[in-house]
Write a protein that holds these residues in place. Sequence first.
Motif, mmCIF file in Angstrom:
data_model
loop_
_atom_site.group_PDB
_atom_site.id
_atom_site.type_symbol
_atom_site.label_atom_id
_atom_site.label_comp_id
_atom_site.label_asym_id
_atom_site.label_seq_id
_atom_site.Cartn_x
_atom_site.Cartn_y
_atom_site.Cartn_z
ATOM 1 N N LEU A 32 0.835 -1.212 0.000
ATOM 2 C CA LEU A 32 0.000 0.000 0.000
ATOM 3 C C LEU A 32 0.865 1.256 0.000
ATOM 4 C CD1 LEU A 32 -2.767 -1.022 2.592
ATOM 5 C CD2 LEU A 32 -3.054 -0.714 0.131
ATOM 6 N N THR A 34 0.916 4.029 -2.962
ATOM 7 C CA THR A 34 0.599 5.429 -2.663
ATOM 8 C C THR A 34 1.698 6.355 -3.188
ATOM 9 O OG1 THR A 34 -0.545 4.708 -0.664
ATOM 10 C CG2 THR A 34 -0.001 7.031 -0.801
ATOM 11 N N LEU A 35 2.938 5.930 -3.026
ATOM 12 C CA LEU A 35 4.062 6.727 -3.542
ATOM 13 C C LEU A 35 3.995 6.838 -5.069
ATOM 14 C CD1 LEU A 35 7.120 5.607 -1.391
ATOM 15 C CD2 LEU A 35 6.324 7.950 -1.732
ATOM 16 N N GLU A 38 1.314 6.575 -6.913
ATOM 17 C CA GLU A 38 0.171 7.454 -7.209
ATOM 18 C C GLU A 38 0.590 8.920 -7.151
ATOM 19 O OE1 GLU A 38 -4.089 5.552 -5.773
ATOM 20 O OE2 GLU A 38 -2.889 6.655 -4.346
ATOM 21 N N TYR A 39 1.275 9.241 -6.077
ATOM 22 C CA TYR A 39 1.702 10.626 -5.853
ATOM 23 C C TYR A 39 2.636 11.074 -6.980
ATOM 24 C CZ TYR A 39 3.372 14.762 -3.376
ATOM 25 O OH TYR A 39 3.677 16.048 -3.020
ATOM 26 N N ALA A 58 0.682 11.662 -10.167
ATOM 27 C CA ALA A 58 -0.128 12.882 -10.074
ATOM 28 C C ALA A 58 0.728 14.130 -10.272
ATOM 29 C CB ALA A 58 -0.832 12.938 -8.727
ATOM 30 N N PRO A 99 -3.790 12.906 -15.022
ATOM 31 C CA PRO A 99 -3.461 11.623 -14.360
ATOM 32 C C PRO A 99 -4.640 10.692 -14.083
ATOM 33 C CG PRO A 99 -3.501 13.386 -12.754
ATOM 34 C CD PRO A 99 -3.884 13.999 -14.056
ATOM 35 N N LEU A 100 -5.860 11.069 -14.502
ATOM 36 C CA LEU A 100 -7.046 10.276 -14.134
ATOM 37 C C LEU A 100 -6.895 8.792 -14.518
ATOM 38 C CD1 LEU A 100 -9.971 10.072 -13.096
ATOM 39 C CD2 LEU A 100 -10.738 10.751 -15.357
ATOM 40 N N LEU A 115 -3.950 6.770 -12.925
ATOM 41 C CA LEU A 115 -4.082 6.551 -11.474
ATOM 42 C C LEU A 115 -5.108 5.486 -11.110
ATOM 43 C CD1 LEU A 115 -3.892 10.109 -9.859
ATOM 44 C CD2 LEU A 115 -2.334 8.214 -9.515
ATOM 45 N N LEU A 116 -6.093 5.302 -11.987
ATOM 46 C CA LEU A 116 -7.205 4.384 -11.649
ATOM 47 C C LEU A 116 -6.756 2.973 -11.259
ATOM 48 C CD1 LEU A 116 -10.124 5.334 -14.071
ATOM 49 C CD2 LEU A 116 -10.065 5.520 -11.584
ATOM 50 N N ALA A 165 -5.319 2.983 -7.656
ATOM 51 C CA ALA A 165 -6.362 3.158 -6.634
ATOM 52 C C ALA A 165 -7.176 1.865 -6.495
ATOM 53 C CB ALA A 165 -7.263 4.330 -6.987
ATOM 54 N N LYS A 189 -5.162 -0.788 -4.585
ATOM 55 C CA LYS A 189 -5.162 -0.510 -3.139
ATOM 56 C C LYS A 189 -6.508 -0.906 -2.521
ATOM 57 C CE LYS A 189 -3.452 3.518 -1.750
ATOM 58 N NZ LYS A 189 -3.217 4.974 -1.805
ATOM 59 N N PHE A 190 -7.569 -0.576 -3.239
ATOM 60 C CA PHE A 190 -8.926 -0.897 -2.774
ATOM 61 C C PHE A 190 -9.069 -2.412 -2.568
ATOM 62 C CE2 PHE A 190 -13.495 -1.473 -3.207
ATOM 63 C CZ PHE A 190 -14.022 -0.343 -2.607
ATOM 64 N N ILE A 221 -6.947 -3.841 0.483
ATOM 65 C CA ILE A 221 -7.553 -3.589 1.797
ATOM 66 C C ILE A 221 -8.794 -4.468 1.982
ATOM 67 C CG2 ILE A 221 -8.732 -1.857 3.224
ATOM 68 C CD1 ILE A 221 -6.870 0.231 1.955
ATOM 69 N N LEU A 222 -9.612 -4.510 0.921
ATOM 70 C CA LEU A 222 -10.859 -5.282 0.995
ATOM 71 C C LEU A 222 -10.586 -6.765 1.266
ATOM 72 C CD1 LEU A 222 -13.861 -4.509 0.594
ATOM 73 C CD2 LEU A 222 -13.666 -5.321 -1.728
ATOM 74 N N PHE A 274 -0.879 13.922 1.447
ATOM 75 C CA PHE A 274 -0.037 12.715 1.368
ATOM 76 C C PHE A 274 0.293 12.217 2.779
ATOM 77 C CE2 PHE A 274 4.156 10.649 1.003
ATOM 78 C CZ PHE A 274 3.812 9.630 0.127
ATOM 79 N N LEU A 301 -2.937 4.893 6.587
ATOM 80 C CA LEU A 301 -2.434 3.558 6.219
ATOM 81 C C LEU A 301 -1.752 2.884 7.412
ATOM 82 C CD1 LEU A 301 -0.964 3.998 2.619
ATOM 83 C CD2 LEU A 301 -3.064 2.856 3.301
ATOM 84 N N LEU A 353 -10.623 2.454 3.394
ATOM 85 C CA LEU A 353 -10.997 2.098 2.022
ATOM 86 C C LEU A 353 -11.603 3.296 1.286
ATOM 87 C CD1 LEU A 353 -10.982 -0.638 0.465
ATOM 88 C CD2 LEU A 353 -13.382 -0.853 1.071
ATOM 89 N N VAL A 357 -8.985 5.755 0.243
ATOM 90 C CA VAL A 357 -8.226 5.302 -0.931
ATOM 91 C C VAL A 357 -8.839 5.864 -2.218
ATOM 92 C CG1 VAL A 357 -7.819 3.215 -2.330
ATOM 93 C CG2 VAL A 357 -7.210 3.235 0.075
ATOM 94 N N TYR A 392 -8.935 10.305 -1.688
ATOM 95 C CA TYR A 392 -7.631 10.976 -1.837
ATOM 96 C C TYR A 392 -7.308 11.291 -3.302
ATOM 97 C CZ TYR A 392 -2.521 11.481 -1.894
ATOM 98 O OH TYR A 392 -1.251 11.904 -2.136
ATOM 99 N N PRO A 393 -7.314 10.305 -4.206
ATOM 100 C CA PRO A 393 -7.060 10.683 -5.602
ATOM 101 C C PRO A 393 -8.177 11.541 -6.196
ATOM 102 C CG PRO A 393 -7.499 8.328 -5.432
ATOM 103 C CD PRO A 393 -7.408 8.844 -4.046
ATOM 104 N N LEU A 396 -5.555 14.286 -6.475
ATOM 105 C CA LEU A 396 -4.626 13.847 -7.510
ATOM 106 C C LEU A 396 -5.161 13.980 -8.936
ATOM 107 C CD1 LEU A 396 -3.151 10.647 -5.806
ATOM 108 C CD2 LEU A 396 -2.350 13.002 -5.668
ATOM 109 N N PHE A 397 -6.464 13.718 -9.149
ATOM 110 C CA PHE A 397 -6.996 13.731 -10.525
ATOM 111 C C PHE A 397 -6.971 15.145 -11.091
ATOM 112 C CE2 PHE A 397 -9.803 9.778 -9.636
ATOM 113 C CZ PHE A 397 -8.713 8.963 -9.817
#
Lengths: 84, 191
Positions: free
Chosen positions: A36, A40-41, A43-44, A47, A53-54, A57-58, A61, A64-65, A68-69, B62, B69, B179, B182, B185-186, B190-191
Motif C-alpha cells: 500500500l 501510494t508513492l 500514485e503521488y 499525479a 493523471p485520471l 491513477l485508476l 487506486a 489498493k482498494f 484492503i478489501l 499525502f 495507512l 478504504l 483510498v 484521496y485521488p 490527484l486527478f
Amino acid sequence: MADTSERQRFDELTTEIHGRPLGQRLRIGLLVMVALAVLTLVEYAIAVEVEHPLLPLLPFAALKFVLILEYFMHFSAVLGKGDH
Amino acid sequence: MAAVTLEAAHSRAELLHQPRSNKLGLWIFMASETFLFSALISARFITSGVQKPEDLNQALAFGLTCVLLVSSISAYLAEAFIATGHRRAFLAATRVTIVFGLIFIGGVMFEWREALHNFPPGTIYGTAFFSLIGLHAFHVLTGVLGLAVVLNLGALGHFGPSNSWPVEGVVKYWHFVDLMWVIIYPALYLF
C-alpha cells in the motif's frame, strides 16, 4: 512440557477458529502495508508528473482498494471463500 | 463425566460458529455507506470535472494518507492479537490506532483552516471538498470512538480468542474508513 502442549493446543484451536496462526497473519499484514505504501508513492509521483493523471491513477487506486478489501477486511470470507 | 463432555462439546460448538448474522449486517451497513460516499464522489466530478485548485495542500494530504495507512496496520494487528489471546499487545495496538486516528482528525482540521481561505464552501470545488472530507472525518471520529470503547472493555478483561467479534467489527469499520480514503484521496487531490 505441559505448558508447551497446552500452548500448542491453544494455537491449533485459535487457528481452527480464525483461519491463520498469528505469525502468518503478521507477515501478511506487513506485506500488504508495504504494498500500500509503494502504491501510494507511485500514485503521488504520477499525479505530480503526468498532466492528466485520471486514467493512469485508476489501476493503482483499484489495486489498493482490493488489497484492503481482501487482506484487511477479509471480503472473500463473506462469499464463503478463503479460510479467514 | 457425560455432563463435562457435553459442556466441552457445547463450548467448542460456540467457538467454531462465528456470529455470521452480525457480520452480514455490518457488510450491508458498509455497502449502504459506500452508496453515500459514491454519491458525493460523483457530485465532485459532475460539478468540477477533473479540474482541481492549484493551492491544494498536497504534502499534507499525502501525510494524512500515510497516517491512515499506518493506523490500518495497527488496527489489523489489534484484531490479530485479540483473536490469538495476546491481550497486552491488543491494547497497545488499539491505542496506537486511536492516536493515529486523532492525528488524522487534527490534520484535517488544519487543512480546513487553509481550505476556507483558498476555496470556501460556497465555491463549486469547495462544496465537494468540504462535503467529502467532512463526511469522511466524521466516520474517522466515530471509528475512534468505537476503538475507544473496545479498548476500555478489553482493558477490563472482555474479549478473547472465543469472543473477538466486537473487536473484529470495529476494526472492519476502521478499514472501511481507510478504504473510502483510498478513493477520496485521488478524487480530490490527484486527478
